[in-house]
Write an enzyme that holds these catalytic residues in place. Structure first.
Site, PDB file in Angstrom:
ATOM      1  N   TYR A 120       0.878  -1.167   0.000  1.00  0.00           N
ATOM      2  CA  TYR A 120       0.000   0.000   0.000  1.00  0.00           C
ATOM      3  C   TYR A 120       0.911   1.211   0.000  1.00  0.00           C
ATOM      4  O   TYR A 120       1.883   1.239   0.765  1.00  0.00           O
ATOM      5  CB  TYR A 120      -0.862   0.044   1.273  1.00  0.00           C
ATOM      6  CG  TYR A 120      -2.066  -0.874   1.260  1.00  0.00           C
ATOM      7  CD1 TYR A 120      -3.003  -0.801   0.243  1.00  0.00           C
ATOM      8  CD2 TYR A 120      -2.278  -1.780   2.289  1.00  0.00           C
ATOM      9  CE1 TYR A 120      -4.117  -1.630   0.238  1.00  0.00           C
ATOM     10  CE2 TYR A 120      -3.395  -2.613   2.295  1.00  0.00           C
ATOM     11  CZ  TYR A 120      -4.310  -2.525   1.260  1.00  0.00           C
ATOM     12  OH  TYR A 120      -5.408  -3.345   1.254  1.00  0.00           O
ATOM     13  N   ASP A 148      -7.078  -0.208  -4.783  1.00  0.00           N
ATOM     14  CA  ASP A 148      -8.518  -0.002  -4.550  1.00  0.00           C
ATOM     15  C   ASP A 148      -8.820   0.467  -3.133  1.00  0.00           C
ATOM     16  O   ASP A 148      -9.947   0.384  -2.663  1.00  0.00           O
ATOM     17  CB  ASP A 148      -9.311  -1.274  -4.891  1.00  0.00           C
ATOM     18  CG  ASP A 148      -8.853  -2.490  -4.081  1.00  0.00           C
ATOM     19  OD1 ASP A 148      -8.021  -2.319  -3.161  1.00  0.00           O
ATOM     20  OD2 ASP A 148      -9.319  -3.602  -4.372  1.00  0.00           O
ATOM     21  N   HIS A 238     -11.502  -6.675  -3.924  1.00  0.00           N
ATOM     22  CA  HIS A 238     -10.978  -6.676  -2.556  1.00  0.00           C
ATOM     23  C   HIS A 238     -11.859  -7.535  -1.628  1.00  0.00           C
ATOM     24  O   HIS A 238     -12.095  -7.197  -0.485  1.00  0.00           O
ATOM     25  CB  HIS A 238     -10.890  -5.230  -2.036  1.00  0.00           C
ATOM     26  CG  HIS A 238      -9.823  -5.005  -1.002  1.00  0.00           C
ATOM     27  ND1 HIS A 238      -8.706  -4.251  -1.237  1.00  0.00           N
ATOM     28  CD2 HIS A 238      -9.703  -5.421   0.279  1.00  0.00           C
ATOM     29  CE1 HIS A 238      -7.948  -4.202  -0.144  1.00  0.00           C
ATOM     30  NE2 HIS A 238      -8.536  -4.911   0.788  1.00  0.00           N
TER      31      HIS A 238
HETATM   32  C1  FNR Z   1      -8.123  -8.697   2.402  1.00  0.00           C
HETATM   33  N1  FNR Z   1      -7.657  -8.245   1.168  1.00  0.00           N
HETATM   34  C2  FNR Z   1      -6.513  -7.488   1.128  1.00  0.00           C
HETATM   35  N2  FNR Z   1      -5.981  -7.113  -0.079  1.00  0.00           N
HETATM   36  C3  FNR Z   1      -4.833  -6.411  -0.131  1.00  0.00           C
HETATM   37  O1  FNR Z   1      -4.369  -6.110  -1.224  1.00  0.00           O
HETATM   38  N3  FNR Z   1      -4.193  -6.045   1.018  1.00  0.00           N
HETATM   39  C4  FNR Z   1      -4.667  -6.355   2.258  1.00  0.00           C
HETATM   40  O2  FNR Z   1      -4.063  -5.999   3.277  1.00  0.00           O
HETATM   41  C5  FNR Z   1      -5.873  -7.093   2.324  1.00  0.00           C
HETATM   42  N4  FNR Z   1      -6.415  -7.417   3.520  1.00  0.00           N
HETATM   43  C6  FNR Z   1      -7.498  -8.251   3.587  1.00  0.00           C
HETATM   44  C7  FNR Z   1      -7.949  -8.697   4.818  1.00  0.00           C
HETATM   45  C8  FNR Z   1      -8.986  -9.615   4.885  1.00  0.00           C
HETATM   46  C9  FNR Z   1      -9.469 -10.091   6.219  1.00  0.00           C
HETATM   47  C10 FNR Z   1      -9.610 -10.070   3.687  1.00  0.00           C
HETATM   48  C11 FNR Z   1     -10.739 -11.072   3.722  1.00  0.00           C
HETATM   49  C12 FNR Z   1      -9.182  -9.606   2.470  1.00  0.00           C
HETATM   50  C13 FNR Z   1      -8.309  -8.691  -0.091  1.00  0.00           C
HETATM   51  C14 FNR Z   1      -7.722 -10.008  -0.595  1.00  0.00           C
HETATM   52  O3  FNR Z   1      -6.424  -9.823  -1.107  1.00  0.00           O
HETATM   53  C15 FNR Z   1      -8.556 -10.613  -1.730  1.00  0.00           C
HETATM   54  O4  FNR Z   1      -8.747  -9.655  -2.741  1.00  0.00           O
HETATM   55  C16 FNR Z   1      -9.905 -11.180  -1.303  1.00  0.00           C
HETATM   56  O5  FNR Z   1      -9.842 -11.737  -0.009  1.00  0.00           O
HETATM   57  C17 FNR Z   1     -10.348 -12.239  -2.302  1.00  0.00           C
HETATM   58  O6  FNR Z   1     -11.622 -12.699  -2.025  1.00  0.00           O
HETATM   59  P1  FNR Z   1     -11.927 -14.073  -1.218  1.00  0.00           P
HETATM   60  O7  FNR Z   1     -11.021 -15.165  -1.770  1.00  0.00           O
HETATM   61  O8  FNR Z   1     -11.650 -13.773   0.220  1.00  0.00           O
HETATM   62  O9  FNR Z   1     -13.362 -14.309  -1.509  1.00  0.00           O
HETATM   63  C1  LAC Z   2      -8.723  -4.896   4.537  1.00  0.00           C
HETATM   64  C2  LAC Z   2      -7.486  -4.121   4.275  1.00  0.00           C
HETATM   65  C3  LAC Z   2      -6.465  -4.220   5.276  1.00  0.00           C
HETATM   66  O1  LAC Z   2      -9.367  -5.312   3.572  1.00  0.00           O
HETATM   67  O2  LAC Z   2      -6.961  -4.401   3.018  1.00  0.00           O
HETATM   68  O3  LAC Z   2      -9.120  -5.025   5.716  1.00  0.00           O
END
Ligand code: FNR
Ligand code: LAC
Length: 348
Positions: A120, A148, A238
């Site tokens: 990020y 995003d 996301h």
């Molecule tokens: C995320 N995701 C996410 N993406 C990212 O780029 N940086 C991050 O720190 C996080 N943190 C995060 C925390 C939690 C608890 C979740 C559930 C998701 C999004 C993640 O990379 C991804 O795009 C989604 O989780 C994909 O969807 P599914 O497989 O959970 O349905």
């Molecule tokens: C989240 C952030 C940390 O989805 O990406 O909680």
């Protein structure tokens, strides 16, 4: 109790195991969770078109991502605060998956496996520069720049259940200094709301690493990504946690894949719960797919062993599905292997 036999079992057990005040953060999405539900639902709107009498006695799931050989076209999506689910957190996931994550010790845990650093860009650009430098030194081979989250989505489950980031949870990059109510989480994720396309070149120049642009949902942005030199476009909403009401990852995939053609690689995530979901993603133009919550659930249920098992389950499903589809490698899966599911309309 027997081991879970599929991803849904891990979801069920995780919901029983993890404190609801914590689980809400992992399970939930933003707003009305329309986009969260859309992710999984999108997969049921496509069905597979298998071909018969193909010799599938030798199947290989191997492929390459950004030129690096990987064992299958499925990876672990970056997700935050894994130590809330298991004391080993990211280290357990990295060991089990040898997958991308964010710090030097994690790099070590993943050994020689290819690893990407999810980034990020923070308001404090110097911290971001330092982080990029650490990533380079630790041998990460690509940056997954998540774009995003200029602002943090409003996760209402967290608000209702009072999710808090514990005081003692190490968050080295964002350096949260005090416990945060969900309401103030955006204060802790100090991502830059001012990030623009020009900054992409800045990140690429500083890191001298290929950039995977995560969080793209439109052909317009996919074309800009290519123009600005992205090595890959990662289609994602996301996990339905940012802007609610956007397309599911799978629904945005075809227009993005069509727009970029073979100018860069295309990945997708969101709602993948079965090996056959990965097949559909490949058919609609992804080179690889990623899973977030399935891994979070497995980590919560059974730590490193759980993550290993859930990835093995998905791998086995993918291999079986590929063979039954009449393909012997991910590259053989084409658009002709799927069609939209339409309600059965019996003849009069
Ligand atoms: C995320 N995701 C996410 N993406 C990212 O780029 N940086 C991050 O720190 C996080 N943190 C995060 C925390 C939690 C608890 C979740 C559930 C998701 C999004 C993640 O990379 C991804 O795009 C989604 O989780 C994909 O969807 P599914 O497989 O959970 O349905
Ligand atoms: C989240 C952030 C940390 O989805 O990406 O909680």
């Amino acid at each position: 109790m027997t081991d879970p036999v599929n991803v849904a079992d891990y979801f069920e057990r995780a919901a029983q195991t993890v404190d609801p005040q914590v689980w809400c953060y992992f399970e939930g999405g933003s707003g009305d969770e329309v986009s969260l539900r859309a992710n999984a639902a999108a997969y049921s709107r496509w069905r597979l078109r298998p071909r018969m009498l193909v010799d599938v006695s030798a199947i290989s799931l191997e492929t390459t991502l950004l030129g690096t050989p990987v064992s299958m076209p499925l990876g672990v999506a970056p997700f935050a605060m894994q130590r809330l689910l298991d004391p080993e957190g990211e280290l357990a996931t990295a060991r089990a998956a040898a997958a991308a994550s964010a710090h030097a010790d994690i790099a070590e845990a993943s050994g020689d496996a290819p690893r990407w650093l999810q980034l990020y860009v923070l308001r404090d650009r110097q911290r971001t520069l330092d982080h990029i430098a650490e990533g380079r030194e630790s041998g990460y081979s690509a940056l997954v720049l998540t774009v995003d989250m200029p602002l943090l989505g409003r996760r209402e489950r967290d608000l209702k259940l009072g999710f808090q980031i514990p005081d003692d949870l190490p968050l080295p990059y964002i350096r949260a200094r005090s416990p945060a109510l969900a309401e103030t989480m955006s204060e802790h994720f100090q991502t830059s709301p001012a990030l623009t396309w020009d900054d992409l070149e800045w990140v690429a120049a500083e890191s001298r690493l290929p950039i995977v642009l995560k969080g793209i949902l439109t052909r317009e942005d996919a074309l800009l990504a290519v123009e600005h030199g992205a090595a890959a476009v990662y289609v994602s909403n996301h996990g339905g946690r940012q802007l609610d009401g956007v397309a599911a990852g799978l629904d945005a995939l075809p227009e993005v894949a069509e727009a970029v053609g073979d100018r860069c690689e295309v990945y997708v995530d969101g709602g993948i719960r079965r090996g056959t979901d990965v097949l559909k993603a490949l058919a609609l133009g992804a080179r690889a797919a990623f899973v977030g919550r399935p891994v979070a659930c497995a980590l919560a249920v059974d730590g490193e062993r759980g993550v290993s098992r859930v990835l093995a389950l998905l791998r086995d499903e993918l291999e079986l599905g590929l063979g039954l589809l009449g393909c012997t490698s991910p590259a053989e899966v084409s658009r002709s292997h799927v069609e939209p599911t339409v309600p059965y309309d019996p003849p009069a």
